[in-house]
Structure formats: structure tokens, C-alpha cells
Write a protein that holds these residues in place. Sequence first.
Motif, PDB file in Angstrom:
ATOM      1  N   ALA A  27      55.055 134.939   9.990  1.00 36.43           N
ATOM      2  CA  ALA A  27      56.092 133.986   9.602  1.00 36.43           C
ATOM      3  C   ALA A  27      56.836 134.536   8.391  1.00 36.43           C
ATOM      4  O   ALA A  27      56.263 135.258   7.566  1.00 36.43           O
ATOM      5  CB  ALA A  27      55.488 132.619   9.279  1.00 36.43           C
ATOM      6  N   PHE A  28      58.117 134.229   8.317  1.00 41.13           N
ATOM      7  CA  PHE A  28      58.887 134.685   7.163  1.00 41.13           C
ATOM      8  C   PHE A  28      59.998 133.689   6.852  1.00 41.13           C
ATOM      9  O   PHE A  28      60.457 132.936   7.717  1.00 41.13           O
ATOM     10  CB  PHE A  28      59.487 136.074   7.394  1.00 41.13           C
ATOM     11  N   LEU A  29      60.407 133.714   5.600  1.00 41.66           N
ATOM     12  CA  LEU A  29      61.581 132.986   5.141  1.00 41.66           C
ATOM     13  C   LEU A  29      62.463 133.996   4.420  1.00 41.66           C
ATOM     14  O   LEU A  29      62.054 134.577   3.413  1.00 41.66           O
ATOM     15  CB  LEU A  29      61.187 131.847   4.207  1.00 41.66           C
TER      16      LEU A  29
ATOM     17  N   PRO B 278      38.750 148.231   7.886  1.00 40.88           N
ATOM     18  CA  PRO B 278      39.026 146.805   7.660  1.00 40.88           C
ATOM     19  C   PRO B 278      40.506 146.478   7.839  1.00 40.88           C
ATOM     20  O   PRO B 278      41.374 147.276   7.495  1.00 40.88           O
ATOM     21  CB  PRO B 278      38.574 146.592   6.210  1.00 40.88           C
ATOM     22  N   GLU B 279      40.770 145.328   8.362  1.00 41.70           N
ATOM     23  CA  GLU B 279      42.138 144.893   8.648  1.00 41.70           C
ATOM     24  C   GLU B 279      42.972 144.837   7.373  1.00 41.70           C
ATOM     25  O   GLU B 279      42.598 144.181   6.400  1.00 41.70           O
ATOM     26  CB  GLU B 279      42.077 143.517   9.297  1.00 41.70           C
ATOM     27  N   ASN B 280      44.115 145.558   7.354  1.00 44.09           N
ATOM     28  CA  ASN B 280      44.985 145.607   6.178  1.00 44.09           C
ATOM     29  C   ASN B 280      46.143 146.551   6.486  1.00 44.09           C
ATOM     30  O   ASN B 280      46.249 147.084   7.594  1.00 44.09           O
ATOM     31  CB  ASN B 280      44.204 146.084   4.940  1.00 44.09           C
ATOM     32  N   ILE B 281      46.979 146.771   5.480  1.00 40.74           N
ATOM     33  CA  ILE B 281      48.030 147.782   5.567  1.00 40.74           C
ATOM     34  C   ILE B 281      47.616 148.961   4.693  1.00 40.74           C
ATOM     35  O   ILE B 281      47.265 148.787   3.525  1.00 40.74           O
ATOM     36  CB  ILE B 281      49.385 147.234   5.100  1.00 40.74           C
ATOM     37  N   TYR B 282      47.666 150.183   5.263  1.00 41.65           N
ATOM     38  CA  TYR B 282      47.160 151.362   4.579  1.00 41.65           C
ATOM     39  C   TYR B 282      48.216 152.462   4.498  1.00 41.65           C
ATOM     40  O   TYR B 282      49.267 152.398   5.146  1.00 41.65           O
ATOM     41  CB  TYR B 282      45.924 151.915   5.308  1.00 41.65           C
TER      42      TYR B 282
ATOM     43  N   GLN C 194      53.248 143.205  -2.650  1.00 44.01           N
ATOM     44  CA  GLN C 194      52.249 142.681  -1.726  1.00 44.01           C
ATOM     45  C   GLN C 194      51.166 141.977  -2.538  1.00 44.01           C
ATOM     46  O   GLN C 194      50.373 142.616  -3.244  1.00 44.01           O
ATOM     47  CB  GLN C 194      51.628 143.810  -0.896  1.00 44.01           C
ATOM     48  N   LEU C 195      51.116 140.653  -2.442  1.00 46.88           N
ATOM     49  CA  LEU C 195      50.177 139.862  -3.235  1.00 46.88           C
ATOM     50  C   LEU C 195      48.743 140.063  -2.761  1.00 46.88           C
ATOM     51  O   LEU C 195      47.821 140.247  -3.563  1.00 46.88           O
ATOM     52  CB  LEU C 195      50.557 138.384  -3.163  1.00 46.88           C
ATOM     53  N   ASN C 196      48.543 140.051  -1.444  1.00 47.52           N
ATOM     54  CA  ASN C 196      47.221 140.281  -0.859  1.00 47.52           C
ATOM     55  C   ASN C 196      47.429 140.699   0.595  1.00 47.52           C
ATOM     56  O   ASN C 196      48.542 141.065   0.984  1.00 47.52           O
ATOM     57  CB  ASN C 196      46.335 139.033  -0.968  1.00 47.52           C
ATOM     58  N   ASP C 197      46.357 140.618   1.387  1.00 44.76           N
ATOM     59  CA  ASP C 197      46.461 141.074   2.777  1.00 44.76           C
ATOM     60  C   ASP C 197      47.435 140.237   3.596  1.00 44.76           C
ATOM     61  O   ASP C 197      47.892 140.687   4.654  1.00 44.76           O
ATOM     62  CB  ASP C 197      45.086 141.020   3.448  1.00 44.76           C
ATOM     63  N   ASN C 198      47.747 139.031   3.146  1.00 44.59           N
ATOM     64  CA  ASN C 198      48.564 138.121   3.948  1.00 44.59           C
ATOM     65  C   ASN C 198      49.989 137.958   3.440  1.00 44.59           C
ATOM     66  O   ASN C 198      50.926 137.804   4.233  1.00 44.59           O
ATOM     67  CB  ASN C 198      47.906 136.736   4.002  1.00 44.59           C
ATOM     68  N   TRP C 199      50.178 137.957   2.120  1.00 43.81           N
ATOM     69  CA  TRP C 199      51.459 137.582   1.536  1.00 43.81           C
ATOM     70  C   TRP C 199      52.230 138.797   1.030  1.00 43.81           C
ATOM     71  O   TRP C 199      51.669 139.702   0.421  1.00 43.81           O
ATOM     72  CB  TRP C 199      51.254 136.622   0.367  1.00 43.81           C
TER      73      TRP C 199
ATOM     74  N   ARG D 125      62.938 137.080   0.034  1.00 44.02           N
ATOM     75  CA  ARG D 125      62.186 137.018   1.295  1.00 44.02           C
ATOM     76  C   ARG D 125      60.695 136.837   1.010  1.00 44.02           C
ATOM     77  O   ARG D 125      60.138 137.431   0.079  1.00 44.02           O
ATOM     78  CB  ARG D 125      62.411 138.295   2.110  1.00 44.02           C
ATOM     79  N   ILE D 126      60.064 136.000   1.842  1.00 46.62           N
ATOM     80  CA  ILE D 126      58.617 135.809   1.830  1.00 46.62           C
ATOM     81  C   ILE D 126      58.099 136.110   3.237  1.00 46.62           C
ATOM     82  O   ILE D 126      58.636 135.598   4.223  1.00 46.62           O
ATOM     83  CB  ILE D 126      58.222 134.373   1.456  1.00 46.62           C
ATOM     84  N   ASP D 127      57.062 136.938   3.319  1.00 48.64           N
ATOM     85  CA  ASP D 127      56.405 137.224   4.590  1.00 48.64           C
ATOM     86  C   ASP D 127      54.951 136.787   4.528  1.00 48.64           C
ATOM     87  O   ASP D 127      54.276 136.980   3.496  1.00 48.64           O
ATOM     88  CB  ASP D 127      56.464 138.727   4.897  1.00 48.64           C
ATOM     89  N   TYR D 128      54.483 136.224   5.624  1.00 46.32           N
ATOM     90  CA  TYR D 128      53.078 135.838   5.715  1.00 46.32           C
ATOM     91  C   TYR D 128      52.556 136.216   7.096  1.00 46.32           C
ATOM     92  O   TYR D 128      53.207 135.946   8.108  1.00 46.32           O
ATOM     93  CB  TYR D 128      52.891 134.338   5.496  1.00 46.32           C
ATOM     94  N   ARG D 129      51.392 136.875   7.113  1.00 48.02           N
ATOM     95  CA  ARG D 129      50.776 137.265   8.383  1.00 48.02           C
ATOM     96  C   ARG D 129      49.293 136.939   8.352  1.00 48.02           C
ATOM     97  O   ARG D 129      48.605 137.217   7.366  1.00 48.02           O
ATOM     98  CB  ARG D 129      50.961 138.758   8.653  1.00 48.02           C
ATOM     99  N   VAL D 130      48.787 136.328   9.427  1.00 54.16           N
ATOM    100  CA  VAL D 130      47.370 136.018   9.532  1.00 54.16           C
ATOM    101  C   VAL D 130      46.899 136.379  10.938  1.00 54.16           C
ATOM    102  O   VAL D 130      47.564 136.059  11.938  1.00 54.16           O
ATOM    103  CB  VAL D 130      47.092 134.533   9.217  1.00 54.16           C
TER     104      VAL D 130
END
Length: 790
Positions: free
Chosen positions: A748-750, A68-72, A675-680, A733-738
Motif C-alpha cells: 500500500a502507498f500514499l 530472512p525476509e527483507n530488502i538487501y 526506510q524505517l523498518n522492514d515494512n515502512w 510518499r509513504i510505502d507499506y508492505r506486509v
Amino acid sequence: MNRIINFVLLFFIIFSSITNAQPTGRIKGKVIDKTTKQPVFGAGIQLLNTKLGTVTDENGIYIIENIPENIYKIKVSFLSYNPLIEPDIRIIRGKTTDVHEIELIPSPIITNDVIVSSGFFDDQKDIPVSHYDYTREEIVRAPGAMGDIFRAVETLPGVSTSGGEFSSFSVRGDTPRDNIILIDNIPFNQVAHFSETGGNLEIQGGRMSIFSQGLIDKASFQSGGFSSKFGGKRASLLDLTLREGNKQSSTLSIAGDLTGGEFVYDGPALLIPETGILFSARIVDFSTVLKLIEDEGDGSSGFSDFILKTSSNINENNKISLLGLFSTEKHKRSQDHYFKGNDFLELELSEQTEDKTLFGINWRLLTGKSGFLSSSVYYCGLSQYQASGTIETDPIYDRKPSKDEITIKYPIYEYNLDEKQLGFKTDFTYNLSNQTILSAGFSAQKNISNTKIDLNQPDTLFIYNAGEPIDGKNYVVVSPLECNSSINKSRLEYAGYINTSYSPTDRICINTGLRYEFDNISNANLFSPRFSGSYKLDKITSINFSAGIYYQLPVLRQISYNYNNLSLKNEKSTQFIVGIDRYLADDIKLTIEGYYKILNDLVVEHNSNNNIANNSGKGYSYGTDISIIKKFVDNYYGQINYSYSKTGIKEKAGDSYFPSDFNQPHMFNILFGYQLNDNWFFSVKWKYATGRPADSYIINKNVFNNQNRMRFSKEIISRNTTRLSDFHSLNFRIDYRVQLSEHFAINAFLDIMNLYNRENQVYEIFEPTVGKTKFSSLSMLPTIGIKIEL
């Protein structure tokens, strides 16, 4: 500013609401023996926090499907090897993630009391002290670093940077030029844009890395005590490995903002089997941003970076990689920029262009079951032009003068530099037995420096050391005869080393080495013995130590400044390090380390205007580094580091010691990422450091004794006897990936540097027209990035 931040947050919210079915991808990789580079057959591969896993085949290859799509994180284990955990493996739907070669470290002896190290840390017995590793994801997500590895390392103990304004770093009181930087095993120190050859920026280094976000796959850092394999510098070693192109699946990335854009291809070579290609092209121009913020007075600046790396598995015994890099930059400040600017006292005119080139070939040959040969051939080039002048407005107005009230003197000073390095290096590693590893190597490098300095008219220096002016003046006049030079100089450098790593038991490891160095300018035969080792007190605690001699070549550019500098010899550093490591948990490591350095034959300049140097300097450095590092497990990671250091320098016999330019007795930082979830993903960093040393001086008024041509001068009466204000800064820093589809993803990141907008003093700037000193400081700097992956 608020509008920009609100826009980005809205962007994140919109895409975070997108839902997808649970897509899957796969992993393919290879496991090898770190000592011999041979494939490891039968190693267990486990995807942590899942039920997925497999074993390697006879070629060390493994494949895991339907992930499944994620970071492992991958855990690799095998009998007689230390287990290893490879973090930050990103799975993308419909694609194969090509994991770089995972290297297992052999366990020397199996006894009833086996010592097993944590797989989350790359503990290498031949590197027992001062060793830290960064993964690609850790570099990219470092808050305030903007994906720049040279800003990311500032969280490590003993490492100092300039608060984010500059990308260079100093280690344990030494200067940035004292660091070894390797790019895929090739020495290359021209890693930043907008450096200068004189003034404050020579000390600080450049402002931006030549590597954009995500290009560095791994960074290995040693803050001292490195083995006899490395030489030529004394402070630290930063070994960077560029990402290899994915041999299985291709990805196109396109990124853009107000300053420019970047294109990246990461994938297989279509016509060459078993070959991956990574190509990056980045073009940046700051004109639009400066116009929007109404700050065109700084001038026009821009740069471009083109990087190509190919990696090919020729057969099971041969691997070849090619590396090409070309970077160019330009900066110009003309009278037009002066009239568009807000600071009417900023009278300097300047122009700078610079081109950097690197071509290299790396070849790894497995010579048998117990050894391998690694060789590199490379060419590095640097071409630089600088010119400076001034606008004269006499008498000095309390307003911006009109064009008919100014006089242009440009160019007053011109500097041309053309440097080339052509080199070869080879290293052989052989596993003599389960207890003993032998390594040896040889390197040769030819350096060519062509330097031309033109002073087109006499120049007045308003900053000088006490005692330098003649005839009772409170300023120094430099004539073209004193300054102008055109020198072509080359230097041949040879080095060889031998090193052994011996582990008589699973608790003890002893490393001994000897390095030989020679160059045809100093004609000195230099021998550098090195000794290090570790002793395991128990399963989670070890004592580590290192001692050795390190020689540092004088910069060929400095030798070329003046014929008198041809007699400069190598600087010498004798170093002693002792420390203790203890695992507080499998993913948490405590390190306490003390060091002492004796510095001899330091290159110093005694006069600010003739560029003549000698080796009369001496110094010392000592301190303690304390570090607690938590690896990225259970969705979060972090660091807490504290360093105490003291460095003293004296320029000649009979002088008193004064703090070195980069001595900061106390440095403390905290880093946390979640890492809040798969995206944030969120990360924050706070850093505190004692202010850097500064000179004591007096201001002389009306040095020309002319009210219509008022000038002030800064007379330095003692070196580094005061300090700038203490530094502290908060970065966020905030990172978001979808992943929107199989072939479309958005990152996207700030990244906000200096979140509470503290005016930290970085270095001093003296304005002779008004006799005042101001401080360069970096205010709050938000960086917004959006990348599309295809």
C-alpha cells in the motif's frame, strides 16, 4: 480528501500491527563480464549487513539459502574486476528471488597504485560523463512520480518536467522530442498517454506513462555526450530495461482503485524450461472519479496497457527475449459534458483515440571467450485520430446557456495519422586486450507515415503572430484549401558506427568513435565523430570530458504536413562537456559538469497556419550541473542537485536570439528517502525552477466589430520575452508492505504531489470569448494504491 487520507493511514496502522515469525527465502542469480558477457567463475557474493554469502560456479551462477525476509544489497567482487553492489534485492518468504544478470566491469591493469571505484555506482569508463542509473525500487519510491520513470528522472540535474502534470521531460534546454528512449534496446518514443499533435501538449508531452509501477527494472540516463552507438537525436538517452519474469518462483499481483485495475503475472513459463514471463494488463477509466468530484465537464477518458515479455536461456551461449506491447486510449468531450461541467466558457468539443503497438525480438549470442553479438528486430505502430469543434453561444452569456441557445460546430477539424516503423539493429563487442575494447554496429529502419488533415469549413485563429493577418484583420482565417492534405511518405534510415575504448593505465581511458547516417529523403551522407575520456587524479577523483557531433532527423510527421517540407534536412548539434567526479564516501558521489552546445539547421515554422518549415534556425546552449547523490545505504538515500543553463534560439538570419521554450536558468531539488523498518518507507522531494519562457502579446478587442458576436484575439509580438512564475513543489510518499503468509502479501502507498497545493503556472490558455488568459496548473494530487500479491 481528508477522509481518504485518514482511511489509508488507518489501513497502514492496522496492518503494521501484524506480527510474523521470521520467514526466509532465497536468492539465485548470475554474474557475467560486462564486456564479453561470459560467466565469471569464483566471484564472491556477500549479502551486506549479514554473515551470508557464497561464490559463483563455473556458469557464473550463485544461490544463497535461508535469507530472512527483507530488502538487501549484494556485494560482488573478484580479482581484476571493479567491485559492484546491487541494491534493492527484496526477499520474499518461501520464494526464490531471481536477480537479473550482474555485470562486472574489468579493471584494465593491476599496478601498485590500484584505482578502485565504489561498487555503489555503475562507473563505466566508456560512459565517462552525464551518466545516472535508477533501480526498480528507486523508481517506484520516487515521491510525486506515481511509479512513473519519466517523472522520477526530474530529480536529476539538467532535467525539467512540467511539475508532474505531464510525464515528458526536457534536458538542458532541448525539447522532449530530442530525447532517445530505448525499451529493451528498441527505439520507442510513444511512451505516454494523452499526447496531442498540436498546441501546448505537443510541447509538454503526454500525461501518463504506458508503464505501470514496478515494470521498469533499470533505467540508465545520459544527459548528453553519448557514444557513437546512438544517434538520431541530440539531447539525452534514456535506456529502459523491462523486468524479466522470475524463472524460479511465480507471483500474481492484483491492484485496483476508483479508476480501474491491473493484473500482473511474474514467473516461469510452465511449459518452456529456463524461461521467465512477465505479463501486465491495466485498464483505467476516469469517469467514476470525475463524477465523484463533480468535474464531468472535462469529458470522458480512459486507457489500457497490455505488456508481455519473455526471456529464455536457450543454452549457455544464446539468450532470446520477446517483447510485446499494446496500448489504447480514448477521450471525448461532447455537448453533454459541457452541460455537466462547471466552466461555461470552456466551449471546445473534441475526440481522440490512439493505439500504440510494439513487437520486438532481442537475441544475444556469445561468439567466443572475448566477444558477443546483440541483435534486435522490431515493429512499432501508432494509429491516431483527433477531431475538434466548438460550441457557439452568441451573444456570450454571463451564465451557462440552455441547449436551444447554442450552436454546435463539430467536427471542424479532423486529423488521421498512421505511422509504422520496421527496424533491425545489431551490435558486436570484442575485447581485444585488457586495455582495448572494440564495438561496432549497424542499423536499418523503414518509417512510413500516412497523414490526412481535413478542415471541414473555414476556421478562425484567434492566436497568431504579428504580421500574419491580411486585409488589416485582427485574426487569421484558414481555408480548407490551405489546410487540407493527404500525404503518404516513407523514409529509409541507415546507420553504422565503430567505437574503441582504450585504457593504457588504470588512471586513463580514451573513447573514440565515428557514426555514419543516411536517409533516402535528404540523401545526405552524415559523419559524426565522437570523443570522450577520463583521467583519475587519485583514488576518489576523476576528470571527464566529451566532444562530438550529433545529427537529428526531422520528424517524418512534420515532413508529411506539407509538400514543401520534403526538403528539410537534419538538425546539427556540436557538443562539448567537461566535468569532475569525487567520492565523498563509498556511497556518496559529487559531480560537477559544464557543457556547451552549438545548434545549426534547426527546423522552424514561420507561419502559424500553413505548417511550412525550413532549416533556418540556429542556437546555442551552455550551463553547469552540480549533483550530490547518496545511494541507498544505511536505510536512507538522497540527492541534492542544482543546474544553471541558458539556451538561445533564432529562427532566421538577422533575428535576435530568444530563450528556447524549455530554458529554465535555475533548477534546484532535494530528494530524501528513509526506510524505517522492514515494512515502512518514507520519501520526500522539493523542487524549485525558474518559470518557463512565455510570449509577449497584446489583446485585440471585438475583432469582428460586432457586439453580438464578441471575440478577442491574442497577437504575439515577441517570442519568449517574458516568463511564467517560478515553479516550486513539495512531494511526499509513504510505502507499506506486509507479507501475511507465504503466498499472500499486501503493498500500500500514499503518494502526494504538490503537498502545499501551490498553483504553479504550467502553460497559458487563451479564451477568445472573454479575452483573458488563464494558466493550467496542477493542484495537490494524492494517489492511493493497494496491491495484493499471491
